[in-house]
Design an enzyme around this catalytic site. Structure first.
Site, short mmCIF file in Angstrom:
data_model
loop_
_atom_site.label_atom_id
_atom_site.label_comp_id
_atom_site.label_asym_id
_atom_site.label_seq_id
_atom_site.Cartn_x
_atom_site.Cartn_y
_atom_site.Cartn_z
CG ASP A 26 46.45 49.76 13.24
OD1 ASP A 26 45.99 49.47 12.13
OD2 ASP A 26 45.88 50.53 14.05
CG PHE A 27 48.11 54.37 9.05
CD1 PHE A 27 49.38 54.90 8.86
CD2 PHE A 27 47.01 55.20 8.83
CE1 PHE A 27 49.56 56.22 8.45
CE2 PHE A 27 47.18 56.51 8.41
CZ PHE A 27 48.46 57.02 8.22
CG ASP A 28 43.63 54.89 10.24
OD1 ASP A 28 43.37 56.06 9.97
OD2 ASP A 28 43.91 54.04 9.36
CG ASP A 209 44.07 51.60 17.31
OD1 ASP A 209 44.52 51.12 16.24
OD2 ASP A 209 43.08 52.36 17.34
MG LIG Z 1 43.96 51.17 14.19
#
Ligand SMILES: [Mg+2]
Length: 264
Positions: A26-28, A209
């Site tokens: 995932d990124f953020d 996350d």
């Molecule tokens: Mg995220």
């Protein structure tokens, strides 16, 4: 669930050591620290270097899967040859792949209309930002007063109600997400990507996350799944504390590759 960095590194290095493996993140909040404003999130240069080094193995397919629109995601990561999945996996691009989930495409007009109505109804509320991501949309209220929240929810529900058969509303991180009603999620996307590259579930690693990453954790039971951040309730096998530990993991995988190269 195990949660020491060393155990995670050992397990991941073991799983990605075969002839073909995948590493999807995932990124953020996973690759990049959460920024006060989503537009400020940046990929650290050392994380970019590690991803580049891993991608150059040609043995490990690297994917980035995010709720962001694919153009936004591609721009923020900026590495050619990765697989990018935007809008929670509804669109996939890169490394020879190009995919848009068909039901999401069918709901595009309804989504556009909903966004138009939200722009008209929410503009008087200070601190609201409406993000049109083409296949999904989000109303960000991080900067709005808490007292405005009922009004914001009412406006979203009203705008979506004529299209309730096609569109779905759910709560995000300081945002309200409007998504097409499809059975597709990050888990479907990562399994689809793995099948395209012929990667066995055992050799698949996923790091995330968000609550939306739980779909991938469930879908990849046979692989290695890693939750970033507090892990009170998760389907992931392992956990890491923060994006800093994700960076350490990536650097270990990258170094493993370099060590392998120097032995050749
Ligand atoms: Mg995220």
């Amino acid at each position: 669930m195990l949660s020491s960095l060393r155990k995670v590194i050992t397990e991941v290095l073991d799983r990605v050591g075969g002839p073909k493996a995948s590493l999807c993140l995932d990124f953020d909040g996973t690759l990049a620290a959460i920024a006060p404003e989503p537009s400020e999130a940046r990929l650290d240069q050392s994380v970019r270097q590690a991803l580049l080094a891993i991608q150059e193995t040609d043995r490990i397919m690297v994917g980035v899967i995010s709720g962001r629109a694919i153009e936004d995601l591609t721009h923020r990561v900026g590495i050619d040859g990765l697989v990018y999945a935007g809008n929670h996996g509804l669109e996939i691009l890169g490394n020879g792949l190009r995919f848009v989930e068909p039901d999401a495409l069918l709901a595009k007009d309804e989504l556009r209309q909903t966004v138009k109505e939200l722009v008209a109804s929410l503009w008087p509320i200070p601190g609201i930002r409406i993000e049109d991501k083409r296949l999904t949309a989000a109303v960000h209220y991080r900067l709005a007063a808490d007292s405005q929240l009922p009004k914001i929810w009412a406006a979203v529900n009203q705008a979506v109600s004529p299209y309730a058969s096609r569109l779905h509303v759910r709560s995000g991180k300081k945002s309200i997400e409007i998504t097409p009603r499809t059975g597709w999620n990050k888990g479907s996307a990562v399994c689809w990507i793995n099948r395209r590259f012929g990667i066995p579930p055992r050799s698949s690693v996923y790091v995330g996350d968000d609550t939306t990453d739980e779909d991938a954790f469930v879908a990849l039971k046979g692989g290695v799944t890693i939750k970033v951040g507090p892990s009170r309730q998760t389907h992931a096998h392992y956990s890491l504390k923060d994006p800093g530990e994700v960076q350490e993991l990536l650097e270990y995988i990258a170094r493993g590759h370099e060590a392998g190269n120097s032995r050749q």
